[in-house]
Design a protein around this motif. Structure first.
Motif, PDB file in Angstrom:
ATOM      1  N   PRO A 174     -10.389  -8.312  12.459  1.00 37.63           N
ATOM      2  CA  PRO A 174      -9.917  -7.206  11.611  1.00 37.63           C
ATOM      3  C   PRO A 174     -10.470  -7.342  10.202  1.00 37.63           C
ATOM      4  CG  PRO A 174      -8.085  -8.428  12.655  1.00 37.63           C
ATOM      5  CD  PRO A 174      -9.320  -9.263  12.783  1.00 37.63           C
ATOM      6  N   PRO A 175     -10.543  -6.234   9.470  1.00 39.27           N
ATOM      7  CA  PRO A 175     -10.811  -6.361   8.036  1.00 39.27           C
ATOM      8  C   PRO A 175      -9.682  -7.154   7.383  1.00 39.27           C
ATOM      9  CG  PRO A 175     -10.171  -4.109   8.602  1.00 39.27           C
ATOM     10  CD  PRO A 175     -10.358  -4.839   9.894  1.00 39.27           C
ATOM     11  N   LEU A 176     -10.009  -7.849   6.315  1.00 38.57           N
ATOM     12  CA  LEU A 176      -9.049  -8.762   5.692  1.00 38.57           C
ATOM     13  C   LEU A 176      -7.768  -8.052   5.283  1.00 38.57           C
ATOM     14  CD1 LEU A 176      -8.379 -11.579   4.566  1.00 38.57           C
ATOM     15  CD2 LEU A 176      -9.548 -10.909   2.455  1.00 38.57           C
ATOM     16  N   PHE A 177      -7.868  -6.841   4.743  1.00 44.22           N
ATOM     17  CA  PHE A 177      -6.663  -6.149   4.271  1.00 44.22           C
ATOM     18  C   PHE A 177      -5.652  -5.949   5.385  1.00 44.22           C
ATOM     19  CE2 PHE A 177      -8.778  -2.360   5.981  1.00 44.22           C
ATOM     20  CZ  PHE A 177      -7.711  -1.648   6.515  1.00 44.22           C
ATOM     21  N   ALA A 178      -6.149  -5.813   6.639  1.00 40.83           N
ATOM     22  CA  ALA A 178      -5.255  -5.529   7.758  1.00 40.83           C
ATOM     23  C   ALA A 178      -4.332  -6.697   8.061  1.00 40.83           C
ATOM     24  CB  ALA A 178      -6.074  -5.165   8.992  1.00 40.83           C
ATOM     25  N   MET A 179      -4.697  -7.905   7.616  1.00 38.99           N
ATOM     26  CA  MET A 179      -3.844  -9.082   7.834  1.00 38.99           C
ATOM     27  C   MET A 179      -2.815  -9.252   6.737  1.00 38.99           C
ATOM     28  SD  MET A 179      -6.806 -11.744   8.952  1.00 38.99           S
ATOM     29  CE  MET A 179      -8.195 -11.144   9.892  1.00 38.99           C
ATOM     30  N   ALA A 180      -2.894  -8.417   5.702  1.00 37.99           N
ATOM     31  CA  ALA A 180      -1.966  -8.514   4.577  1.00 37.99           C
ATOM     32  C   ALA A 180      -0.719  -7.675   4.877  1.00 37.99           C
ATOM     33  CB  ALA A 180      -2.666  -8.076   3.296  1.00 37.99           C
ATOM     34  N   TYR A 181       0.059  -7.374   3.853  1.00 37.04           N
ATOM     35  CA  TYR A 181       1.335  -6.674   4.033  1.00 37.04           C
ATOM     36  C   TYR A 181       1.154  -5.163   4.008  1.00 37.04           C
ATOM     37  CZ  TYR A 181       5.988  -4.859   3.095  1.00 37.04           C
ATOM     38  OH  TYR A 181       7.156  -4.145   3.141  1.00 37.04           O
ATOM     39  N   HIS A 182       1.857  -4.469   4.947  1.00 33.76           N
ATOM     40  CA  HIS A 182       1.805  -3.018   5.092  1.00 33.76           C
ATOM     41  C   HIS A 182       3.200  -2.437   4.854  1.00 33.76           C
ATOM     42  CE1 HIS A 182      -2.081  -3.058   7.560  1.00 33.76           C
ATOM     43  NE2 HIS A 182      -1.714  -4.331   7.555  1.00 33.76           N
ATOM     44  N   GLN A 183       3.274  -1.326   4.116  1.00 35.08           N
ATOM     45  CA  GLN A 183       4.543  -0.649   3.840  1.00 35.08           C
ATOM     46  C   GLN A 183       4.540   0.724   4.489  1.00 35.08           C
ATOM     47  OE1 GLN A 183       7.254  -1.952   2.077  1.00 35.08           O
ATOM     48  NE2 GLN A 183       8.341  -0.140   2.830  1.00 35.08           N
ATOM     49  N   SER A 184       5.540   0.968   5.362  1.00 35.72           N
ATOM     50  CA  SER A 184       5.581   2.232   6.093  1.00 35.72           C
ATOM     51  C   SER A 184       7.020   2.691   6.270  1.00 35.72           C
ATOM     52  CB  SER A 184       4.929   2.061   7.469  1.00 35.72           C
ATOM     53  OG  SER A 184       4.954   3.264   8.215  1.00 35.72           O
ATOM     54  N   ARG A 185       7.188   3.972   6.459  1.00 33.60           N
ATOM     55  CA  ARG A 185       8.411   4.539   6.992  1.00 33.60           C
ATOM     56  C   ARG A 185       8.084   5.938   7.502  1.00 33.60           C
ATOM     57  NH1 ARG A 185      13.049   4.454   5.048  1.00 33.60           N
ATOM     58  NH2 ARG A 185      13.905   6.496   5.565  1.00 33.60           N
ATOM     59  N   TRP A 186       9.017   6.471   8.299  1.00 31.59           N
ATOM     60  CA  TRP A 186       8.900   7.854   8.745  1.00 31.59           C
ATOM     61  C   TRP A 186       9.849   8.664   7.868  1.00 31.59           C
ATOM     62  CZ3 TRP A 186      11.601   9.946  13.735  1.00 31.59           C
ATOM     63  CH2 TRP A 186      11.311  11.307  13.903  1.00 31.59           C
ATOM     64  N   ASN A 187       9.439   9.244   6.766  1.00 32.57           N
ATOM     65  CA  ASN A 187       8.094   9.427   6.282  1.00 32.57           C
ATOM     66  C   ASN A 187       8.157   9.320   4.757  1.00 32.57           C
ATOM     67  OD1 ASN A 187       5.550  10.803   7.708  1.00 32.57           O
ATOM     68  ND2 ASN A 187       5.517  11.427   5.587  1.00 32.57           N
ATOM     69  N   PHE A 192       0.489  -9.312  12.637  1.00 36.84           N
ATOM     70  CA  PHE A 192       0.515  -7.986  12.009  1.00 36.84           C
ATOM     71  C   PHE A 192       1.832  -7.859  11.255  1.00 36.84           C
ATOM     72  CE2 PHE A 192       1.462  -3.296  12.526  1.00 36.84           C
ATOM     73  CZ  PHE A 192       0.613  -2.900  11.510  1.00 36.84           C
ATOM     74  N   TYR A 193       1.755  -7.549   9.956  1.00 36.57           N
ATOM     75  CA  TYR A 193       2.904  -7.643   9.049  1.00 36.57           C
ATOM     76  C   TYR A 193       3.162  -6.279   8.431  1.00 36.57           C
ATOM     77  CZ  TYR A 193       5.783 -10.055   5.450  1.00 36.57           C
ATOM     78  OH  TYR A 193       6.807 -10.514   4.632  1.00 36.57           O
ATOM     79  N   ARG A 194       4.070  -5.502   9.067  1.00 35.59           N
ATOM     80  CA  ARG A 194       4.357  -4.146   8.589  1.00 35.59           C
ATOM     81  C   ARG A 194       5.857  -3.885   8.604  1.00 35.59           C
ATOM     82  NH1 ARG A 194       3.514   1.713  11.586  1.00 35.59           N
ATOM     83  NH2 ARG A 194       4.913   0.660  13.054  1.00 35.59           N
ATOM     84  N   ALA A 195       6.383  -3.395   7.491  1.00 34.14           N
ATOM     85  CA  ALA A 195       7.741  -2.872   7.448  1.00 34.14           C
ATOM     86  C   ALA A 195       7.684  -1.396   7.824  1.00 34.14           C
ATOM     87  CB  ALA A 195       8.343  -3.044   6.059  1.00 34.14           C
ATOM     88  N   HIS A 196       8.626  -0.975   8.675  1.00 38.24           N
ATOM     89  CA  HIS A 196       8.635   0.419   9.126  1.00 38.24           C
ATOM     90  C   HIS A 196      10.071   0.824   9.419  1.00 38.24           C
ATOM     91  CE1 HIS A 196       7.147   4.150  10.640  1.00 38.24           C
ATOM     92  NE2 HIS A 196       7.463   3.915  11.905  1.00 38.24           N
ATOM     93  N   ALA A 197      10.388   2.094   9.239  1.00 41.15           N
ATOM     94  CA  ALA A 197      11.766   2.550   9.406  1.00 41.15           C
ATOM     95  C   ALA A 197      11.803   4.016   9.789  1.00 41.15           C
ATOM     96  CB  ALA A 197      12.557   2.329   8.117  1.00 41.15           C
ATOM     97  N   HIS A 198      12.884   4.391  10.458  1.00 43.68           N
ATOM     98  CA  HIS A 198      13.127   5.760  10.862  1.00 43.68           C
ATOM     99  C   HIS A 198      13.527   6.622   9.657  1.00 43.68           C
ATOM    100  CE1 HIS A 198      15.769   8.945  12.615  1.00 43.68           C
ATOM    101  NE2 HIS A 198      14.708   9.065  13.378  1.00 43.68           N
TER     102      HIS A 198
END
Length: 957
Positions: free
Chosen positions: A402-415, A685-691
């Motif tokens: 993967p590209p390096l950024f993809a191994m870092a922290y991801h911030q997500s939610r719907w929406n 894979f390090y991602r926060a995600h929420a409904h």
């Protein structure tokens, strides 16, 4: 609209969740099939262990240099089958069984194997009236193929490795014309013949015949397989002709009727693994890492659904002597039965126990049952776990780097609501000094759920938004799902329809189902022309508003159909070539991710590595990006189960896995959220995600104390990015998993075989996250006789093996570095990984009891294919021995200029030297400053100042 049925957790544990408007409720299990409600599974499972009706016609054997072919015949219905056997280089074997002359072709899975695996030679080394012995190349393996009843036994030397059809569960439903005739009588029974097999065993082991042997005439005695207790069969035990059986030509479940124009087409086969009690794989079941037995309950179901998790068709068996793998290559709905006992052991196994002079050894039996297609199975013969990983990824490909950024922290939610919300979020990470590389947008960012578009009122200037993130050296991921709104004003829909690229109904019209946009069409991703067109849509001029720092998320790609049977597509829908959806259902998401990844590559002219997250996947999906464990719930059990789920994925090639941090459904309390951030920091894979109906849960919204704890966890992830990147590089090169169970490294330590609440990252870091509410301590098992482990926080040394009780507070993340390893870190943590690219390194050298250590570091630009196409990379090797730390090239082919340098070396377990000297070629020896802590035996060398690409040595004197 229909509920968002998107949890893929729970097939094995029957833990299913769904969204019903604003609340999460339990899914009605009756909406999803059991084995008894799946007609082919019920038919297959009604075949009971006993003597098989299949006979191998040994006189038909044809042997070429690298393959063997012979006919099998079902002596009840007289239908001939073709058995093909291939010896493959690298200690593998392939078995294919198909009809000899089918009415029309049966589906064989394309595009999953990266190449035709090179074959090795086969040779007949012995034969008699009822068996043939084959040697498989130079591997030392021999195959005994018995004619009547058909079975195969694979041996290495005198050790039985596994048996095929030893329980007589081969069941191949041939293609036929529908008729109104009654099913044929099943009164003709096939007697078991074991005389020639017994003679073969005696010649192999040179032991005297036991008192009660099989009769010399080859008929079955009371001790024969046909008479094993519990394995006799009645006339109803083995349905062969299914003309009159309910569900053979048409099957109704709930309100959905599945027409079956080709009738019953299922295939099934059993494998016996003597000496194995521990089997793993078949991800992504929400259960323990070790697979449970399915006796008395439903088998594992392998069918890609929006509510269920998706499970891969791979299984690994491990004991202290060897590891073997079974790769079942079939894209139709599949069920897997697992039994583990000695009562059901085959006669061969019981004979083997006697021959080897001991009591009964354990045995695991595995039975695969698929609705259609052919039997195509690879036996991966190890013998070590690393060999099985290499063998499997030789077939299906390794994890893409993967590209390096993809191994870092991801911030997500719907929406995230709009551009202002995104800007505020981005600024929040800087204000609170928390690193973040990626902000995600879910389905609400589009114009009415029309993918490749933006909501003009909420996201009127997407390029400006992306440019602002790019200035911060951050990225964005937007969702692009494979259901297309049926709307004559929508260009994407019009193009797909005009080109004939939609999946068709059985009547030939475009298939339509209900999903997020309302009425939706489903592109036929099995069509290469459709995939090429889809890939073209990601070009910057086609996907308006996109830029270089926009990457893609493929959700709902099972495919999800809210009003379809079991929330997916009708099985009698038609794909290119006339193939029914039932034949290839589990490949659909694989193809979606493939086409999307190719699109991201093509938009850069093949220069940039893509990042694509996919919910559905298949064997080989590791070549195209990352996966996650589905829409989980903010509960402690869901957090804890993510560990074995990701471990099971890693065992079958998919290393880039993670779980939604905090849980998708419901709202976590502060303790659960903090603990989940700590666990996520040590998953690939390090991602926060929420409904969308959960409360906002950005890391700074739970008070200063919890913000500091979350910040500390994320910063630990960023400091270790050099190690993560190097470990992913090894996975890319050799197929070894990034996140791995302890038993992968400690092959003969039976204590590790059932541990799934702790894990290894690479071979150097052991992690035991805190996953119990209110925990004040955890029990950590430190493996390795004569080894030592160092707490990465306190640097305290512990001797192994031992079960260590570790007191914990809310700040604790129990992590240990293995003695004998060297781990590179970057301890100047900044707002994003890209901002840290040229920052200096710190080497943590953890000495073994022998005073040695080694490790490595891979560096390139972090985002292009130049490391492959132009050899623009550095691969450095570090070793410590005889009180000298040495740095040299691990790969002389790589050339890359980096301004990064070594700012510190921390040696764990070192005594205090009188002096420390640095040597570089062509330069005078230089004395280094150091600090030694006698209480913890930590030696810190300050500012060696050497370039990361230079060769050098540091001597302790």
């Amino acid at each position: 609209p229909s509920p968002r049925l998107s949890s893929r957790l729970g097939m094995a544990a029957l833990v299913w969740t769904a969204l019903c408007l604003a609340s999460a409720i339990a899914v009605d299990r009756s909406n999803f099939k059991t084995c008894d409600q799946s007609s082919f599974c019920k038919r297959q499972r009604s075949v009971k262990p006993g003597s098989s009706p299949y006979r191998a016609l040994l006189e038909s054997l044809q042997l070429s240099q690298d393959s063997m072919k012979l006919q099998l015949v079902n002596e009840v219905n007289k239908v001939p089958l073709l058995l093909e056997l291939y010896g493959l280089q690298g200690n593998m074997m392939r078995i294919k069984i198909n009809e000899l002359s089918p009415l029309h072709p049966r589906y064989e899975v394309p595009d999953v194997l990266v190449r035709d695996p090179p074959a090795t030679w086969l040779a007949v080394t012995g034969r008699d009236d009822n068996s043939v012995e084959l040697a498989l190349g130079d591997s030392g393996h021999k195959l005994i193929l018995t004619g009547k009843p058909f079975r195969m036994d694979l041996l290495q030397g005198r050790e039985l490795v596994l048996s095929v059809n030893s329980r007589g569960l081969l069941h191949f439903e041939h293609l036929r014309h529908r008729c109104a005739c009654p099913s044929p009588s099943f009164s003709d029974k096939v007697s078991s013949s074991v005389g020639s097999l017994w003679d073969k065993i005696k010649s192999l082991f040179h032991r005297e015949e036991p008192k009660e042997s099989a009769p010399a005439d080859g008929t079955a005695s009371e001790e024969s397989e046909a008479a094993v207790p519990g394995e006799q069969e009645s006339k109803e035990d083995r349905p062969d002709q299914a003309e009159e059986e309910l569900g053979s030509w048409e099957e109704t479940f709930k309100t959905h009727t599945d027409s079956k124009p080709h009738g019953p087409t299922s295939v099934g086969l059993d494998f016996s693994l003597p000496g194995f009690e521990h089997v793993y794989g078949i991800p992504e079941h929400a259960d323990s890492l070790r697979l449970r037995t399915t006796e008395g309950g439903d088998p594992y179901r392998l069918y890609n659904l929006d509510v269920f998790q998706y499970e891969l068709y791979n299984l690994l068996a491990h004991n202290t002597q060897r590891t073997v793998g079974i790769f079942w290559l079939n894209a139709a709905e599949t069920w897997v039965d697992i039994s583990s006992n000695t009562a059901g052991k085959t006669l061969f196994g019981k004979m083997l126990d006697y021959m080897q002079g001991g009591g009964e050894t354990p045995q695991t039996d595995v039975r695969w049952m698929s609705e259609s297609g052919i039997i195509d199975v690879f036996l991966l013969l190890g013998p070590a776990p690393s060999d099985v990983f290499r063998q499997y990824t030789t077939l299906t490909g390794t994890q893409a780097l993967p590209p390096l950024f993809a191994m870092a922290y991801h911030q997500s939610r719907w929406n995230y609501n709009d551009e202002e919300d995104v800007a505020t979020l981005d600024e929040g990470f800087d204000t609170h000094d928390i690193p973040c590389d990626v902000i995600w947008l879910d389905i609400e960012h589009t114009d009415g759920k029309r993918y490749f578009t933006w909501d003009s009122s909420k996201f009127p200037q997407p390029r400006n938004m992306l440019g602002h993130l790019a200035a911060k050296r951050r990225k964005m991921v937007s969702i692009v799902d494979p259901h297309i709104k049926v709307d004559s004003g929508y260009q994407v829909h019009n193009e797909i329809r005009s080109r004939g690229f939609y999946v068709k109904t059985k009547d030939g019209s475009d298939y339509e189902g209900w999903c997020w946009p309302g009425s939706a069409g489903y592109p036929d991703f099995t069509n290469p022309e459709m995939r090429a067109w889809w890939a073209s849509k990601f070009s910057y001029d086609q996907y308006e508003g996109s830029m270089e720092n926009l990457y893609i998320w493929n959700d709902m790609n099972e495919p999800s159909v809210f009003n379809g049977p079991e929330v997916t597509m009708y099985k009698d829908a038609l794909h290119q070539g006339g193939w029914e959806h039932r034949d290839l259902h589990n490949l659909y998401g694989f193809y979606v991710q493939m086409a999307t990844a190719q699109g991201l590559e093509q938009r850069s002219g093949g220069l940039e590595r893509p990042f694509v997250l996919s919910r559905a996947f298949f064997a080989g999906s590791q070549r195209y990006g990352a996966v996650w464990t589905g829409d989980n719930t903010a509960e402690w059990d869901h957090m804890k189960i993510s560990i074995p789920m990701c471990l099971s994925l890693a065992l079958v090639g998919i290393s880039f896995c993670g779980a939604d941090v905090g849980g998708f459904f419901k709202s976590p309390d502060a303790e659960l959220l903090v603990r989940w951030y700590q666990l996520g920091a040590y998953q690939p894979f390090y991602r926060a995600h929420a409904h969308l109906d959960t409360v906002r849960r950005e890391p700074w919204l739970f008070g200063e104390e919890n913000k500091a704890l979350i910040r500390a966890a994320i910063r630990q992830r960023y400091a270790l990015l050099p190690y993560w990147y190097t470990t992913f590089y090894h996975s890319y090169r050799s197929g070894q998993p990034v996140m791995r169970p302890l038993w992968v490294e400690y092959l003969d330590d039976v204590t590790t075989f059932s541990i799934d609440d702790q894990f290894l990252i690479g071979n150097a870091l052991l992690v035991h996250p805190v996953t119990e509410q209110g925990a004040h301590g955890v029990q950590v098992y430190l493996p390795g006789k004569g080894e030592v482990w160092y707490d990465v926080h306190s640097h305290q040394k512990h001797h192994a093996p031992q079960m260590l009780y570790v007191p914990v507070t809310m700040s604790s993340i129990p992590v240990y570095q293995r003695g004998g390893s060297i781990v590179p870190r970057k301890e100047r943590v900044r707002r994003s990984s890209d901002c840290m690219h040229h920052d200096p390194y710190t080497l943590y050298v953890a000495l073994s009891p022998q005073g040695t250590a080694e490790g490595d570091l891979f560096i390139d630009d972090g985002h292009t294919y130049n490391f492959e196409s132009k050899a623009q990379y550095l691969h450095r090797h570090f070793s410590f021995a005889s009180n000298t730390l040495t740095a040299r090239s691990a790969d002389s082919k790589g050339i890359f200029e980096s301004p990064a340098w070594i700012e510190r070396v921390v040696i764990l377990g070192a005594g205090k030297p009188a002096a420390v000297f640095l040597r570089q070629s062509g330069m005078p020896e230089m004395r280094l400053d150091f600090q030694h802590e006698p209480e913890t035996s930590i030696l810190t060398l300050r500012k060696p100042g050497v370039n990361i690409g230079a060769d050098w040595s540091i001597s302790l004197r």
